[in-house]
Write a protein that holds these residues in place. Structure first.
Motif, short mmCIF file in Angstrom:
data_model
loop_
_atom_site.label_atom_id
_atom_site.label_comp_id
_atom_site.label_asym_id
_atom_site.label_seq_id
_atom_site.Cartn_x
_atom_site.Cartn_y
_atom_site.Cartn_z
N LEU A 195 0.83 -1.20 0.00
CA LEU A 195 0.00 0.00 0.00
C LEU A 195 0.87 1.25 0.00
O LEU A 195 1.80 1.37 0.80
N ASN A 196 0.55 2.17 -0.91
CA ASN A 196 1.23 3.46 -1.05
C ASN A 196 0.27 4.56 -0.62
O ASN A 196 -0.88 4.60 -1.07
N VAL A 197 0.71 5.43 0.28
CA VAL A 197 -0.10 6.58 0.66
C VAL A 197 0.71 7.85 0.42
O VAL A 197 1.93 7.81 0.24
N LEU A 198 0.01 8.96 0.45
CA LEU A 198 0.64 10.26 0.24
C LEU A 198 0.96 10.89 1.58
O LEU A 198 0.10 10.92 2.48
N HIS A 199 2.18 11.37 1.73
CA HIS A 199 2.53 12.08 2.96
C HIS A 199 1.66 13.31 3.10
O HIS A 199 1.46 14.07 2.15
N ARG A 200 1.14 13.52 4.31
CA ARG A 200 0.31 14.67 4.59
C ARG A 200 0.93 15.45 5.74
O ARG A 200 1.01 14.93 6.85
N PRO A 201 1.40 16.69 5.50
CA PRO A 201 1.96 17.47 6.60
C PRO A 201 0.97 17.54 7.76
O PRO A 201 -0.20 17.84 7.58
N GLY A 202 1.46 17.21 8.94
CA GLY A 202 0.61 17.17 10.11
C GLY A 202 -0.05 15.83 10.34
O GLY A 202 -0.68 15.60 11.38
N GLY A 203 0.08 14.92 9.37
CA GLY A 203 -0.51 13.59 9.49
C GLY A 203 0.47 12.61 10.11
O GLY A 203 1.54 12.99 10.61
N PRO A 204 0.14 11.33 10.08
CA PRO A 204 1.02 10.31 10.66
C PRO A 204 2.39 10.30 10.00
O PRO A 204 2.52 10.51 8.79
N GLY A 205 3.41 10.07 10.82
CA GLY A 205 4.77 9.98 10.30
C GLY A 205 5.05 8.58 9.75
O GLY A 205 4.19 7.69 9.78
N LEU A 206 6.27 8.38 9.27
CA LEU A 206 6.63 7.11 8.67
C LEU A 206 6.46 5.94 9.63
O LEU A 206 5.96 4.88 9.26
N ALA A 207 6.87 6.13 10.89
CA ALA A 207 6.79 5.03 11.85
C ALA A 207 5.34 4.63 12.08
O ALA A 207 5.01 3.43 12.11
N GLU A 208 4.46 5.61 12.26
CA GLU A 208 3.05 5.30 12.49
C GLU A 208 2.43 4.65 11.26
O GLU A 208 1.66 3.68 11.37
N LEU A 209 2.74 5.16 10.08
CA LEU A 209 2.21 4.56 8.86
C LEU A 209 2.72 3.12 8.70
O LEU A 209 2.00 2.25 8.23
N GLY A 210 3.96 2.90 9.11
CA GLY A 210 4.49 1.54 9.08
C GLY A 210 3.70 0.62 10.00
O GLY A 210 3.39 -0.52 9.63
N ARG A 211 3.35 1.09 11.18
CA ARG A 211 2.56 0.27 12.10
C ARG A 211 1.18 -0.04 11.52
O ARG A 211 0.58 -1.06 11.88
N LEU A 212 0.70 0.80 10.63
CA LEU A 212 -0.59 0.57 9.99
C LEU A 212 -0.48 -0.36 8.78
O LEU A 212 -1.49 -0.69 8.16
N GLY A 213 0.77 -0.75 8.43
CA GLY A 213 0.97 -1.70 7.34
C GLY A 213 1.34 -1.08 6.01
O GLY A 213 1.42 -1.79 5.00
#
Length: 273
Positions: A195-213
């Motif tokens: 899964l590829n998502v777009l970085h969103r300023p103020g949103g989850p960082g890389l570590a959190e997105l990693g925990r989401l899969g």
């Protein structure tokens, strides 16, 4: 190309997302390469705007090819945003991607959003994905759905439906720009592909997105817009004659003239055709 494509595939590790910065010209791509990024993508907005053309209208077919030629000698893995493939003929899309692959490109983003604000019929996108897969085995096809960006009534259901269809057609990854944070874990679990998502300023960082899969995080047009914003800020500061204007654009992190020249000498090739 197969070894490079395999290396690009290997960078997609759910839980340890690849940060994919997006460039728009040789200078931005070379700077990212010098900074140590192993892979970069192109930003369709940046490429289009730099050429004086609108984004998302299928107007940059030639510009993407030319940019791929300019970047072919950079020590990075390159994936190109081809919008909808610049054609509704799956064979023509496959031919175009084959040209890119011949220039060393290891991946493409192929989207389902249309200039009129609708989503392309899923069977058409499926046909394009399958045609590219058959023409260039090994190339990473990142299938993008604009279910959220185009404001569909039930974007999650549409995205999940399309994710399954695109996966079955041979897509290697699913890109869902605009997906709300609370849907990311479900999308990662159901996509069946990185899964590829777009970085969103103020949103989850890389570590959190990693925990989401999540397996890949793109910056999209952010770097291009940030560069424009920084240029305007310096110009406006100098014009206003404000305090510190004599130091505008002279910060310690500002690339020097010599560094840019050296960068061009190190990675430039002078080829455009």
């Amino acid at each position: 190309m197969i070894d490079r494509a395999a290396a690009f595939h290997a960078l997609h590790r759910p839980g340890q997302p690849l940060l994919l910065p997006n460039a728009w010209d040789h200078a931005s791509a070379a700077a990212l390469a010098a900074q140590g990024y192993p892979a970069i993508g192109t930003t369709s907005l940046g490429v289009a705007a730099a050429a004086g053309k609108p984004d998302g209208t299928g107007a940059t077919r030639a510009e993407n090819l030319d940019l791929a030629r300019r970047l072919r000698d950079l020590p990075v893995l390159l994936t190109v945003d081809v919008e909808g493939g610049f054609s509704d003929d799956p064979a023509a899309v496959a031919d175009y991607v084959t040209e890119l692959a011949g220039l060393g490109v290891v991946g493409v983003n192929l989207e389902d959003g249309r200039p009129d604000g609708t989503l392309a019929p899923p069977e058409l996108v499926v046909a394009k994905i399958a045609a590219v897969r058959d023409a260039v085995p090994g190339l990473f096809v990142n299938a993008r759905t604009d279910a959220w960006w185009l404001g569909l009534p039930e974007p999650l259901a549409e995205a999940l439906f399309r994710a399954r269809a695109y996966r079955e057609a041979g897509a290697d990854g699913l890109f869902v720009p605009g997906a709300p944070d609370d849907t990311v874990a479900l999308l990662a679990a159901e996509a069946g592909r990185p899964l590829n998502v777009l970085h969103r300023p103020g949103g989850p960082g890389l570590a959190e997105l990693g925990r989401l899969g999540v397996a890949r995080v793109s910056t999209g047009s952010l770097l291009f817009r940030a560069a424009l914003g920084a240029a305007l800020e310096v110009a406006d500061t100098v014009r206003a004659g404000a305090a510190g204007a004599d130091r505008a654009g002279a910060g310690p992190d500002l690339p020097s003239y010599g560094w840019v020249q050296e960068l061009t000498g190190r990675f430039g090739n002078g080829r455009s055709g």
